[in-house]
Design a protein around this motif. Structure first.
Motif, mmCIF file in Angstrom:
data_model
loop_
_atom_site.group_PDB
_atom_site.id
_atom_site.type_symbol
_atom_site.label_atom_id
_atom_site.label_comp_id
_atom_site.label_asym_id
_atom_site.label_seq_id
_atom_site.Cartn_x
_atom_site.Cartn_y
_atom_site.Cartn_z
ATOM 1 N N ALA A 31 0.843 -1.207 0.000
ATOM 2 C CA ALA A 31 0.000 0.000 0.000
ATOM 3 C C ALA A 31 0.877 1.255 0.000
ATOM 4 O O ALA A 31 0.595 2.216 -0.728
ATOM 5 C CB ALA A 31 -0.929 0.008 1.199
ATOM 6 N N ALA A 32 1.943 1.248 0.791
ATOM 7 C CA ALA A 32 2.859 2.392 0.832
ATOM 8 C C ALA A 32 3.587 2.538 -0.499
ATOM 9 O O ALA A 32 3.808 3.652 -0.973
ATOM 10 C CB ALA A 32 3.855 2.235 1.962
ATOM 11 N N SER A 33 3.921 1.416 -1.104
ATOM 12 C CA SER A 33 4.588 1.447 -2.410
ATOM 13 C C SER A 33 3.644 2.006 -3.480
ATOM 14 O O SER A 33 4.056 2.795 -4.326
ATOM 15 C CB SER A 33 5.055 0.043 -2.790
ATOM 16 N N ASP A 34 2.395 1.605 -3.428
ATOM 17 C CA ASP A 34 1.400 2.111 -4.383
ATOM 18 C C ASP A 34 1.197 3.613 -4.212
ATOM 19 O O ASP A 34 1.063 4.347 -5.199
ATOM 20 C CB ASP A 34 0.064 1.382 -4.222
ATOM 21 N N GLU A 35 1.173 4.061 -2.963
ATOM 22 C CA GLU A 35 1.016 5.488 -2.686
ATOM 23 C C GLU A 35 2.222 6.277 -3.205
ATOM 24 O O GLU A 35 2.067 7.331 -3.812
ATOM 25 C CB GLU A 35 0.855 5.718 -1.188
ATOM 26 N N ALA A 36 3.412 5.732 -2.985
ATOM 27 C CA ALA A 36 4.631 6.388 -3.478
ATOM 28 C C ALA A 36 4.631 6.442 -4.999
ATOM 29 O O ALA A 36 5.014 7.449 -5.594
ATOM 30 C CB ALA A 36 5.866 5.654 -2.969
ATOM 31 N N ARG A 37 4.183 5.361 -5.652
ATOM 32 C CA ARG A 37 4.130 5.331 -7.118
ATOM 33 C C ARG A 37 3.182 6.395 -7.639
ATOM 34 O O ARG A 37 3.479 7.090 -8.605
ATOM 35 C CB ARG A 37 3.724 3.960 -7.630
ATOM 36 N N ALA A 38 2.038 6.548 -7.004
ATOM 37 C CA ALA A 38 1.070 7.552 -7.441
ATOM 38 C C ALA A 38 1.644 8.962 -7.313
ATOM 39 O O ALA A 38 1.510 9.779 -8.228
ATOM 40 C CB ALA A 38 -0.218 7.428 -6.635
ATOM 41 N N LYS A 39 2.314 9.226 -6.191
ATOM 42 C CA LYS A 39 2.893 10.558 -5.980
ATOM 43 C C LYS A 39 4.018 10.845 -6.961
ATOM 44 O O LYS A 39 4.096 11.934 -7.530
ATOM 45 C CB LYS A 39 3.399 10.690 -4.546
ATOM 46 N N VAL A 40 4.907 9.869 -7.156
ATOM 47 C CA VAL A 40 6.036 10.109 -8.051
ATOM 48 C C VAL A 40 5.574 10.172 -9.510
ATOM 49 O O VAL A 40 6.151 10.905 -10.308
ATOM 50 C CB VAL A 40 7.164 9.073 -7.838
ATOM 51 N N THR A 41 4.530 9.458 -9.851
ATOM 52 C CA THR A 41 3.999 9.534 -11.216
ATOM 53 C C THR A 41 3.484 10.939 -11.506
ATOM 54 O O THR A 41 3.759 11.501 -12.569
ATOM 55 C CB THR A 41 2.872 8.497 -11.416
ATOM 56 N N GLU A 42 2.770 11.504 -10.551
ATOM 57 C CA GLU A 42 2.269 12.875 -10.716
ATOM 58 C C GLU A 42 3.432 13.860 -10.839
ATOM 59 O O GLU A 42 3.412 14.761 -11.680
ATOM 60 C CB GLU A 42 1.376 13.239 -9.541
ATOM 61 N N TYR A 43 4.447 13.682 -10.001
ATOM 62 C CA TYR A 43 5.614 14.578 -10.024
ATOM 63 C C TYR A 43 6.381 14.462 -11.343
ATOM 64 O O TYR A 43 6.714 15.477 -11.961
ATOM 65 C CB TYR A 43 6.524 14.241 -8.847
ATOM 66 N N VAL A 44 6.637 13.235 -11.782
ATOM 67 C CA VAL A 44 7.377 13.027 -13.029
ATOM 68 C C VAL A 44 6.555 13.543 -14.211
ATOM 69 O O VAL A 44 7.113 14.101 -15.160
ATOM 70 C CB VAL A 44 7.776 11.549 -13.195
ATOM 71 N N GLN A 45 5.247 13.390 -14.164
ATOM 72 C CA GLN A 45 4.390 13.913 -15.228
ATOM 73 C C GLN A 45 4.519 15.426 -15.328
ATOM 74 O O GLN A 45 4.568 15.984 -16.421
ATOM 75 C CB GLN A 45 2.925 13.520 -14.981
ATOM 76 N N THR A 46 4.599 16.086 -14.185
ATOM 77 C CA THR A 46 4.784 17.533 -14.167
ATOM 78 C C THR A 46 6.104 17.920 -14.825
ATOM 79 O O THR A 46 6.149 18.854 -15.634
ATOM 80 C CB THR A 46 4.752 18.065 -12.713
ATOM 81 N N LEU A 47 7.164 17.200 -14.487
ATOM 82 C CA LEU A 47 8.469 17.473 -15.106
ATOM 83 C C LEU A 47 8.429 17.205 -16.606
ATOM 84 O O LEU A 47 8.973 17.985 -17.402
ATOM 85 C CB LEU A 47 9.559 16.607 -14.459
#
Length: 73
Positions: free
Chosen positions: A21-37
């Motif tokens: 669950a923590a890994s999934d949450e981290a993936r969602a956050k980093v996906t949003e961040y990388v998408q912004t970049l």
């Protein structure tokens, strides 16, 4: 972009032992961040990977200099 996210999560999972669950949450956050970049024009997979790992480490407090023992003196 997806290759960078996969590399980020593979590396990050090696650094920390977390629940799925923590890994999934981290993936969602980093996906949003990388998408912004990516939307801002960054296309280099290696830079996206480094920025994503840095972002996740900042979120979990791994880069807190006070915790690491640096006082600025």
């Amino acid at each position: 972009m997806q290759a960078a996210i996969d590399r980020i999560m593979q590396t990050y999972d090696l650094l920390l032992n977390r629940t799925s669950a923590a890994s999934d949450e981290a993936r969602a956050k980093v996906t949003e961040y990388v998408q912004t970049l990516f939307d801002a024009g960054e296309r280099d997979t290696h830079r996206l990977t480094v920025c994503g790992l840095t972002y996740l480490r900042q979120l979990d407090g791994s880069t807190d200099h006070v915790k690491a023992g640096y006082t600025g003196l």
